[in-house]
Design an enzyme around this catalytic site. Structure first.
Site, PDB file in Angstrom:
ATOM      1  N   SER A  12       0.818  -1.204   0.000  1.00 50.50           N
ATOM      2  CA  SER A  12       0.000   0.000   0.000  1.00 50.50           C
ATOM      3  C   SER A  12       0.858   1.262   0.000  1.00 50.50           C
ATOM      4  CB  SER A  12      -0.908   0.007   1.233  1.00 50.50           C
ATOM      5  OG  SER A  12      -1.582   1.256   1.363  1.00 50.50           O
ATOM      6  N   TYR A  64      -1.863   5.758  -5.065  1.00 52.67           N
ATOM      7  CA  TYR A  64      -2.877   6.788  -5.233  1.00 52.67           C
ATOM      8  C   TYR A  64      -2.208   7.974  -5.924  1.00 52.67           C
ATOM      9  CZ  TYR A  64      -5.738   4.375  -1.697  1.00 52.67           C
ATOM     10  OH  TYR A  64      -6.473   3.453  -0.999  1.00 52.67           O
ATOM     11  N   THR A  95      -5.002   2.532  -7.698  1.00 53.25           N
ATOM     12  CA  THR A  95      -6.362   2.442  -7.166  1.00 53.25           C
ATOM     13  C   THR A  95      -7.175   3.607  -7.705  1.00 53.25           C
ATOM     14  OG1 THR A  95      -5.657   1.283  -5.169  1.00 53.25           O
ATOM     15  CG2 THR A  95      -7.754   2.458  -5.071  1.00 53.25           C
ATOM     16  N   LYS A  99      -6.916  -0.886 -10.269  1.00 56.86           N
ATOM     17  CA  LYS A  99      -7.684  -1.579  -9.227  1.00 56.86           C
ATOM     18  C   LYS A  99      -8.895  -0.733  -8.845  1.00 56.86           C
ATOM     19  CE  LYS A  99      -7.262  -3.317  -4.462  1.00 56.86           C
ATOM     20  NZ  LYS A  99      -8.263  -2.405  -3.826  1.00 56.86           N
ATOM     21  N   HIS A 159     -13.267  -2.223  -3.358  1.00 61.10           N
ATOM     22  CA  HIS A 159     -12.469  -1.737  -2.229  1.00 61.10           C
ATOM     23  C   HIS A 159     -12.913  -2.389  -0.920  1.00 61.10           C
ATOM     24  CE1 HIS A 159      -9.394   1.529  -1.753  1.00 61.10           C
ATOM     25  NE2 HIS A 159      -9.620   1.251  -0.488  1.00 61.10           N
TER      26      HIS A 159
END
Length: 357
Positions: free
Chosen positions: A106, A129, A155, A230, A254
């Site tokens: 992440s 992100y 994402t 994603k 999510h």
């Protein structure tokens, strides 16, 4: 209690974790309808096994984006893992490498990406992100490439953080030192307010709501590694993604944590697969708790699945060993399910094994 399946680890984790941290991991958006449906939707598919096939040797090994894995079960990006265990992302990286699978780190990792990469030699992707300032995003991408992350997992379903009411009730605050380590020395995280959760406050300062398809083009221009999207649910978006030359798609809502009331990913997977028509790999996450769930996803046409909460429960309950056990459980359950369906390799899994109830 000695866990005998993945769900057992959640009970163990609940007993060990502070209530607000447990709720942060377990919770979803608003009324949590999608959160619940992610798990229950798998039961609406039935398996129709084939028999009288020699299944003495069953092999779960396959490839995902050209990367060999021991089984098509990847570890999804989950933020703030040191809230679950002091070793956090380092422990997950070691467990993933030992299990022969891909860890997707992440952006909001509590251990710097370079330290996670140094912790184990297994394959790894970096989840991204888009930060409001492109230069910050570019620096993250460059660091990930330099550290050996072999794909970027962008994402796309978080222009704003979903309304996660458990966190609001708890006024979520992470333990001291549990910070988004990849941003240390790069930016200042916004201050928290009593009416917000810590996660919502951080997300508001770190994620751009202005992201568009143009950002996909820009991202591809600043990296040499594959870009996977994603958070796709609509077949129409999957078709647009193909026009932007993405390397893969992850069908995901999510974990039910963004917009409540959306379908479970497994429900829309066939539509996305039809839209993509084999041009890029399609993966799926959401509610996977059994090896039979993995088998169903593969039978529909997914190249692999990703798990999130299950390995985090393992991490919280038993640290690195717990992540290993959860991953191995799913791999072994998949192997048994394949054998009982007459499949000796992942390549022999097909839609003929499925029947809607």
């Amino acid at each position: 209690m000695r866990p005998v399946n993945v769900r057992d680890f959640e009970s163990l984790a609940r007993d060990k974790l502070d209530r607000q941290i447990y709720d942060f991991i377990a919770g979803g958006a608003e009324d949590e309808y999608s959160l619940v449906d992610n798990v229950s939707a798998w039961s609406r598919l039935r398996l129709l096994p084939r028999v009288l096939r020699d299944v003495t040797n069953v092999n779960t090994a396959t490839e995902v984006l050209g990367q060999a894995v021991a089984a098509p079960v990847l570890l999804a990006p989950v933020a703030y893992l040191r809230a679950a265990d002091p070793e956090g992302e380092r422990a997950v990286a070691r467990a993933a490498a030992e299990a022969g699978t891909i860890m997707v780190l992440s952006t909001m990792s509590t251990v710097p990406m370079e330290e996670v990469a140094a912790a184990a030699k297994g394959p790894r992707w970096f989840q991204l992100y888009v930060y409001p300032e492109r230069e910050i995003t570019k620096r993250l991408v460059q660091r990930a490439e330099a550290a050996g992350y072999s794909a970027l997992c962008l994402t796309v379903d978080v222009p704003y953080l979903g309304r996660r009411e458990r966190d609001l009730y708890n006024q979520l605050q992470f333990p001291a030192g549990v910070l988004p380590a990849n941003f240390v020395d790069m930016i200042e995280v916004g201050e928290f307010h009593a009416s917000d959760s810590a996660l919502a406050a951080q997300a508001a300062s770190m994620i751009s709501p202005a992201i568009t398809w143009d950002d996909i083009e820009w991202l591809r221009s600043v990296t040499s590694v594959p870009v996977v999207l994603k958070g796709i649910l609509a077949a129409a978006d999957a078709r647009i993604a193909l026009d932007h030359d993405v390397a893969g798609i992850i069908v995901s809502n999510h974990g039910g944590r963004q917009l409540d009331g959306v379908p479970a990913p497994i429900e829309v997977l066939p539509e996305v697969l039809e839209a993509v028509a084999g041009r890029v790999p399609v993966l799926v996450d959401g509610g996977i708790r059994r090896g039979t769930d993995v088998l169903k996803a593969l039978a529909l046409g997914a190249q692999a699945v990703l798990i999130g909460r299950p390995y985090v429960w393992g991490l919280a309950a038993e640290g690195e060993a717990g992540v290993r056990r959860v991953t191995r459980m799913l791999q072994e359950e998949l192997r048994l399910a394949m054998a009982l369906c007459g499949c000796r390799t992942v390549g022999e899994i097909s839609r003929e094994l499925l029947r809607a109830f």
